[in-house]
Scaffold this motif. Structure first.
Motif, PDB file in Angstrom:
ATOM      1  N   ASN A  39      47.274  38.908  34.342  1.00 47.59           N
ATOM      2  CA  ASN A  39      48.251  39.880  34.821  1.00 47.59           C
ATOM      3  C   ASN A  39      47.670  41.077  35.563  1.00 47.59           C
ATOM      4  N   HIS A  40      46.367  41.189  35.628  1.00 51.23           N
ATOM      5  CA  HIS A  40      45.749  42.351  36.262  1.00 51.23           C
ATOM      6  C   HIS A  40      44.565  41.916  37.116  1.00 51.23           C
ATOM      7  N   LEU A  41      44.374  42.615  38.213  1.00 50.53           N
ATOM      8  CA  LEU A  41      43.195  42.405  39.042  1.00 50.53           C
ATOM      9  C   LEU A  41      42.081  43.279  38.473  1.00 50.53           C
ATOM     10  N   VAL A  42      40.996  42.655  38.041  1.00 43.71           N
ATOM     11  CA  VAL A  42      39.875  43.383  37.450  1.00 43.71           C
ATOM     12  C   VAL A  42      38.578  42.845  38.048  1.00 43.71           C
ATOM     13  N   VAL A  43      37.817  43.746  38.668  1.00 41.85           N
ATOM     14  CA  VAL A  43      36.504  43.405  39.205  1.00 41.85           C
ATOM     15  C   VAL A  43      35.577  44.538  38.798  1.00 41.85           C
ATOM     16  N   SER A  44      34.412  44.209  38.246  1.00 45.15           N
ATOM     17  CA  SER A  44      33.520  45.250  37.754  1.00 45.15           C
ATOM     18  C   SER A  44      32.072  44.910  38.065  1.00 45.15           C
ATOM     19  N   ARG A  45      31.300  45.952  38.374  1.00 38.11           N
ATOM     20  CA  ARG A  45      29.860  45.793  38.591  1.00 38.11           C
ATOM     21  C   ARG A  45      29.172  47.060  38.107  1.00 38.11           C
ATOM     22  N   ILE A  46      28.137  46.888  37.311  1.00 38.76           N
ATOM     23  CA  ILE A  46      27.359  48.017  36.810  1.00 38.76           C
ATOM     24  C   ILE A  46      25.927  47.822  37.278  1.00 38.76           C
ATOM     25  N   GLU A  47      25.378  48.882  37.872  1.00 43.28           N
ATOM     26  CA  GLU A  47      24.027  48.783  38.413  1.00 43.28           C
ATOM     27  C   GLU A  47      23.390  50.165  38.476  1.00 43.28           C
ATOM     28  N   SER A  48      22.256  50.339  37.847  1.00 45.05           N
ATOM     29  CA  SER A  48      21.445  51.563  37.939  1.00 45.05           C
ATOM     30  C   SER A  48      22.252  52.843  37.762  1.00 45.05           C
ATOM     31  N   GLY A  49      23.022  52.915  36.700  1.00 40.07           N
ATOM     32  CA  GLY A  49      23.779  54.131  36.428  1.00 40.07           C
ATOM     33  C   GLY A  49      25.035  54.294  37.259  1.00 40.07           C
ATOM     34  N   GLN A  50      25.372  53.294  38.030  1.00 39.47           N
ATOM     35  CA  GLN A  50      26.585  53.315  38.842  1.00 39.47           C
ATOM     36  C   GLN A  50      27.541  52.260  38.290  1.00 39.47           C
ATOM     37  N   ARG A  51      28.803  52.618  38.185  1.00 43.23           N
ATOM     38  CA  ARG A  51      29.807  51.648  37.754  1.00 43.23           C
ATOM     39  C   ARG A  51      30.875  51.571  38.830  1.00 43.23           C
ATOM     40  N   GLU A  95      43.978  34.427  52.704  1.00 44.84           N
ATOM     41  CA  GLU A  95      45.119  33.948  51.912  1.00 44.84           C
ATOM     42  C   GLU A  95      45.002  34.372  50.448  1.00 44.84           C
ATOM     43  N   HIS A  96      43.830  34.177  49.839  1.00 43.30           N
ATOM     44  CA  HIS A  96      43.650  34.550  48.435  1.00 43.30           C
ATOM     45  C   HIS A  96      43.758  36.062  48.237  1.00 43.30           C
ATOM     46  N   LEU A  97      43.186  36.820  49.153  1.00 38.84           N
ATOM     47  CA  LEU A  97      43.273  38.281  49.039  1.00 38.84           C
ATOM     48  C   LEU A  97      44.713  38.761  49.163  1.00 38.84           C
ATOM     49  N   GLN A  98      45.459  38.176  50.078  1.00 40.26           N
ATOM     50  CA  GLN A  98      46.852  38.587  50.252  1.00 40.26           C
ATOM     51  C   GLN A  98      47.671  38.266  49.007  1.00 40.26           C
ATOM     52  N   VAL A  99      47.454  37.092  48.423  1.00 37.49           N
ATOM     53  CA  VAL A  99      48.168  36.712  47.192  1.00 37.49           C
ATOM     54  C   VAL A  99      47.835  37.693  46.070  1.00 37.49           C
ATOM     55  N   ALA A 100      46.552  37.997  45.892  1.00 37.15           N
ATOM     56  CA  ALA A 100      46.141  38.933  44.838  1.00 37.15           C
ATOM     57  C   ALA A 100      46.733  40.317  45.080  1.00 37.15           C
ATOM     58  N   PHE A 101      46.661  40.788  46.316  1.00 37.76           N
ATOM     59  CA  PHE A 101      47.187  42.114  46.643  1.00 37.76           C
ATOM     60  C   PHE A 101      48.695  42.179  46.411  1.00 37.76           C
ATOM     61  N   ASP A 102      49.415  41.144  46.819  1.00 38.26           N
ATOM     62  CA  ASP A 102      50.869  41.111  46.614  1.00 38.26           C
ATOM     63  C   ASP A 102      51.229  41.094  45.131  1.00 38.26           C
ATOM     64  N   LYS A 103      50.464  40.359  44.324  1.00 42.49           N
ATOM     65  CA  LYS A 103      50.721  40.333  42.877  1.00 42.49           C
ATOM     66  C   LYS A 103      50.523  41.715  42.267  1.00 42.49           C
ATOM     67  N   VAL A 104      49.465  42.406  42.684  1.00 41.66           N
ATOM     68  CA  VAL A 104      49.209  43.752  42.169  1.00 41.66           C
ATOM     69  C   VAL A 104      50.359  44.680  42.540  1.00 41.66           C
ATOM     70  N   ARG A 105      50.784  44.644  43.792  1.00 38.58           N
ATOM     71  CA  ARG A 105      51.897  45.512  44.224  1.00 38.58           C
ATOM     72  C   ARG A 105      53.170  45.207  43.448  1.00 38.58           C
ATOM     73  N   THR A 106      53.442  43.931  43.208  1.00 38.68           N
ATOM     74  CA  THR A 106      54.637  43.543  42.450  1.00 38.68           C
ATOM     75  C   THR A 106      54.559  44.060  41.023  1.00 38.68           C
ATOM     76  N   ARG A 107      53.403  43.913  40.370  1.00 34.74           N
ATOM     77  CA  ARG A 107      53.248  44.364  38.979  1.00 34.74           C
ATOM     78  C   ARG A 107      53.370  45.881  38.886  1.00 34.74           C
ATOM     79  N   ILE A 108      52.841  46.594  39.854  1.00 34.10           N
ATOM     80  CA  ILE A 108      52.911  48.057  39.831  1.00 34.10           C
ATOM     81  C   ILE A 108      54.357  48.522  39.998  1.00 34.10           C
TER      82      ILE A 108
END
Length: 110
Positions: A39-51, A95-108
Motif C-alpha cells: 500500500n505504500h511506495l518505500v525506497v531507502s538507502r543508507i550510506e556513510s551517515g546519509q539516509r 509505465e511502471h513509474l507512472q503506475v506507482a506514481f498514480d497509486k501514491v496519488r490515489t492513496r494520498i
C-alpha cells in the motif's frame, strides 16, 4: 522525573531456523492487501551517515553528521524518476513509474 519504562522488543534464541519459517511473513509483507509494502511506495538507502528515503510522495534526505533533514514533495513522475536514478541507482520503465506514481496519488487523496 520518572525513568522511562523498559520494553523488550526482541527475544533471540539459538534454535535452528529453516527457510519455510520465514515464508509466511515474507508472503504477507508483499502480497496481503493490508501490508505496508503493498500500500505504500518505500525506497531507502543508507550510506556513510546519509539516509535517503522515498515514502509515498515524500523524499527525505537525512545527514547524521550535520543533523540536517531535507523533505521534498514528489509532485510529478519526472521528479520520481530523477530521485530514483540519482539517489538510489534504480531504473524503471515509464509505465511502471507512472503506475506507482498514480497509486501514491490515489492513496494520498483517500
Amino acid at each position: 522525573m520518572l525513568a522511562p519504562e523498559q520494553l523488550v522488543l526482541y527475544q533471540i534464541d539459538l534454535s535452528e531456523v529453516f527457510e519455510g519459517d520465514c515464508e509466511v511473513g515474507h508472503f504477507y509483507s508483499h502480497q496481503h492487501h493490508e501490508a505496508a509494502f503493498v500500500n505504500h511506495l518505500v525506497v531507502s538507502r543508507i550510506e556513510s551517515g546519509q539516509r535517503y528515503l522515498i515514502r509515498n510522495n515524500q523524499f527525505i534526505h537525512s545527514n547524521e553528521h550535520t543533523d540536517v533533514e531535507v523533505v521534498q514533495t514528489i509532485d510529478n513522475v519526472v521528479l520520481l524518476r530523477t530521485l530514483l536514478d540519482e539517489y538510489f541507482a534504480i531504473a524503471a520503465s515509464d509505465e511502471h513509474l507512472q503506475v506507482a506514481f498514480d497509486k501514491v496519488r490515489t492513496r494520498i487523496a483517500l
